[in-house]
Design a protein around this motif. Structure first.
Motif, short mmCIF file in Angstrom:
data_model
loop_
_atom_site.label_atom_id
_atom_site.label_comp_id
_atom_site.label_asym_id
_atom_site.label_seq_id
_atom_site.Cartn_x
_atom_site.Cartn_y
_atom_site.Cartn_z
N SER A 1 30.89 30.39 37.41
CA SER A 1 31.05 31.39 37.90
C SER A 1 32.15 31.76 38.60
O SER A 1 32.27 30.20 39.76
CB SER A 1 29.38 32.37 38.44
OG SER A 1 28.60 32.62 37.39
N LEU A 2 32.74 32.28 39.51
CA LEU A 2 33.75 32.32 41.08
C LEU A 2 33.91 33.77 41.93
O LEU A 2 33.22 34.29 41.27
CB LEU A 2 34.71 32.28 39.99
CG LEU A 2 35.10 31.04 38.66
CD1 LEU A 2 37.09 31.41 38.84
CD2 LEU A 2 35.00 30.01 39.75
N THR A 3 34.13 33.26 42.67
CA THR A 3 33.77 34.78 43.75
C THR A 3 35.30 34.76 44.27
O THR A 3 36.21 33.89 45.07
CB THR A 3 33.31 34.48 44.77
OG1 THR A 3 32.28 34.03 44.29
CG2 THR A 3 32.49 34.97 46.46
N VAL A 4 35.99 36.65 44.52
CA VAL A 4 37.57 36.14 45.08
C VAL A 4 37.23 36.27 46.87
O VAL A 4 36.15 36.14 47.30
CB VAL A 4 37.36 38.06 44.60
CG1 VAL A 4 38.70 38.26 45.64
CG2 VAL A 4 36.98 38.37 43.08
N GLY A 5 38.20 35.45 46.89
CA GLY A 5 38.05 34.64 48.14
C GLY A 5 39.76 35.15 49.79
O GLY A 5 40.50 35.74 48.05
N GLY A 6 39.91 34.61 49.63
CA GLY A 6 40.80 34.64 50.34
C GLY A 6 42.82 34.19 50.16
O GLY A 6 43.08 34.93 49.61
N ASP A 7 42.29 33.94 49.20
CA ASP A 7 44.16 32.60 48.36
C ASP A 7 43.22 32.66 47.09
O ASP A 7 44.43 32.47 46.24
CB ASP A 7 44.01 31.46 48.95
CG ASP A 7 44.27 31.44 50.41
OD1 ASP A 7 44.88 32.32 51.59
OD2 ASP A 7 43.98 30.26 51.17
N GLY A 8 42.69 32.96 46.38
CA GLY A 8 42.24 33.70 44.75
C GLY A 8 41.01 33.29 44.51
O GLY A 8 39.98 33.88 45.67
N LEU A 9 40.00 32.81 43.68
CA LEU A 9 38.80 32.86 42.70
C LEU A 9 38.19 31.08 43.43
O LEU A 9 39.07 30.41 43.08
CB LEU A 9 38.86 32.64 41.26
CG LEU A 9 39.40 33.81 40.80
CD1 LEU A 9 39.39 34.14 39.43
CD2 LEU A 9 38.68 35.16 41.79
N GLU A 10 37.07 31.25 44.77
CA GLU A 10 36.54 30.14 44.19
C GLU A 10 35.42 30.16 44.03
O GLU A 10 35.08 30.93 43.25
CB GLU A 10 36.49 30.75 46.04
CG GLU A 10 37.03 30.97 46.79
CD GLU A 10 37.28 31.03 48.21
OE1 GLU A 10 35.81 31.72 48.66
OE2 GLU A 10 37.97 31.63 49.36
N HIS A 11 35.03 28.53 43.78
CA HIS A 11 33.97 28.02 43.53
C HIS A 11 33.55 27.28 44.11
O HIS A 11 33.58 26.51 45.31
CB HIS A 11 34.22 27.31 42.42
CG HIS A 11 33.38 26.87 41.12
ND1 HIS A 11 31.51 27.66 41.16
CD2 HIS A 11 32.67 25.13 41.03
CE1 HIS A 11 30.48 26.35 40.45
NE2 HIS A 11 31.54 25.20 40.15
N PRO A 12 31.79 27.37 44.60
CA PRO A 12 31.27 26.56 45.73
C PRO A 12 30.98 25.66 45.59
O PRO A 12 31.29 24.62 46.56
CB PRO A 12 30.11 27.51 45.93
CG PRO A 12 29.40 27.95 44.68
CD PRO A 12 30.97 28.76 44.22
#
Length: 395
Positions: free
Chosen positions: A275-286
């Motif tokens: 699962s990934l989240t859209v962040g400021g520079d792309g997709l993020e993984h916590p």
């Protein structure tokens, strides 16, 4: 005559004298077909609004887990179950129409059926088993013998003609069941998990044999299985079912490359998921760093949730300190090498932990130590990205 489906099999043989068919029409055409059961006081929608055309000479494989409705669907086509709604036409002839209360008997549908249990008559020789459907149609004895000889030759079982089923191996019994279903030249052949009772090596061998026979004889077939490799190898088209409905349908290459939903990806063997989240520079993984995803995140709002799926074969491992692969457009994550196992075909499989998610990889640098930090690289072109139930990349 017995109504046991396993005993009905040999008599699903031919159209009545009044049958009129149009050979230019689809081998089978299903429109709005549904089947509802009542089980333990509640309604169960086993098949739900199925629309499917099977072209003459086409080999279509229906794929899905137990309970998805695939067996019920082909039993409805054969006449062994009666749908609740919809219409079924075989070679242009209506055999079921709920609106007009039409339901042609199984023995008059010109359908051949192969069951996973073989359903051979134990007291009859191979030749007599194969001949039986022709006797039921009152075909002349000389023609019966000629056609039995011809079909046994096609399935490479001529030498077994005088043996009893108990004297045959599982693979031989399945070939005889296939010969019996084909000897009467049915308009469509239905195969209900025909290889599931065989060991792994024999399943692979008989897949090749079924494909050879189909190329040689050109029959129309609808084959059901829960084995995704079997479906992708054998089908001119693959139909993936989910809870009584068609989830995806298309040529095997297309279904494999672009599963339309997380369910489809998972059932088609895509094991790596995160699962990934859209962040400021792309997709993020916590739980770790993700790089190379700026292009994948374009068009989404910050905070949107996406699921990334990746096949084992597209996953590459290297030391966490290694530089990115030159000239490659990769998504990169960080993980821990948890285990190395011997996988299918004697290939090593590398098990990883990526922020609590278990991943598998087929490619790795040498000398990676268990418990070490690793860089996980995946070509962007190999990524499958979903938002909810929808495939959003590749589009």
């Amino acid at each position: 005559m017995s109504t046991n489906p396993a005993i009905v099999d040999p008599t699903l043989t031919g159209p009545s004298a009044a049958d009129e068919t149009d050979p230019s029409r689809a081998g089978a055409s299903l429109v709005g077909v549904g089947k509802k059961f009542v089980s333990k006081g509640r309604d169960v929608q086993a098949v739900d609004d199925i629309n499917l055309d099977v072209n003459d000479g086409e080999y279509v494989v229906i794929l899905g887990p137990s309970g998805c409705g695939k067996s019920t669907l082909i039993r409805c086509i054969a006449g062994l179950e009666q749908p609740t709604v919809g219409t079924i036409r075989l070679r242009g002839r209506a055999v079921y129409d709920a609106e007009h209360s039409l339901s042609v008997k199984a023995n008059d549908r010109n359908v051949g059926m192969v069951f996973q249990s073989y359903a051979l008559w134990p007291h009859m020789t191979v030749a007599k088993n194969v001949e039986y459907p022709l006797k039921m149609r009152r075909v002349a004895k000389r023609e019966r013998q000629e056609r039995v000889t011809e079909i046994l030759k096609a399935v490479e079982c001529e030498a077994l003609a005088q043996r009893l089923p108990a004297e045959l191996s599982g693979g031989q019994q399945q070939r005889i069941a296939l010969a019996r279903a084909l000897v009467s030249e049915p308009g469509i052949l239905l195969l209900d998990e025909p290889l599931s009772n065989l060991d792994a090596l024999l399943r692979v061998s008989l897949r090749t044999e079924l494909l050879r026979l189909h190329r040689t004889l050109g029959y129309t077939a609808l084959h059901i299985t829960h084995d995704q490799e079997e479906a992708l190898e054998m089908g001119d088209r693959v139909v993936l079912m989910r809870e009584g409905r068609i989830e995806q349908m298309g040529p095997p290459e297309e279904v494999y490359a672009r599963p339309v939903s997380p369910y489809a990806a998972t059932f088609l063997g895509v094991r790596n998921r995160i699962s990934l989240t859209v962040g400021g520079d792309g997709l993020e993984h916590p739980a770790g760093v993700v790089t190379g995803t700026s292009s994948l995140a374009e068009g989404y709002a910050k905070g949107d949730q996406l699921e990334m799926f990746v096949r084992n074969r597209d996953t590459h491992l290297s030391s966490a300190s290694s530089a990115s692969r030159p000239g490659r457009d990769d998504v990169e994550l960080e993980g821990t090498l948890a285990q190395i196992v011997l996988g299918e075909g004697g290939r090593r499989q590398y098990l990883l932990d990526i922020g609590g998610s278990q991943w598998f990889a087929q490619h790795a640098e040498s000398d990676l130590a268990l418990g070490s930090s690793v860089k996980v690289s995946v070509p962007v072109a190999s990524v499958l990205l979903y938002q909810g139930e929808n495939l959003v990349y590749p589009q």
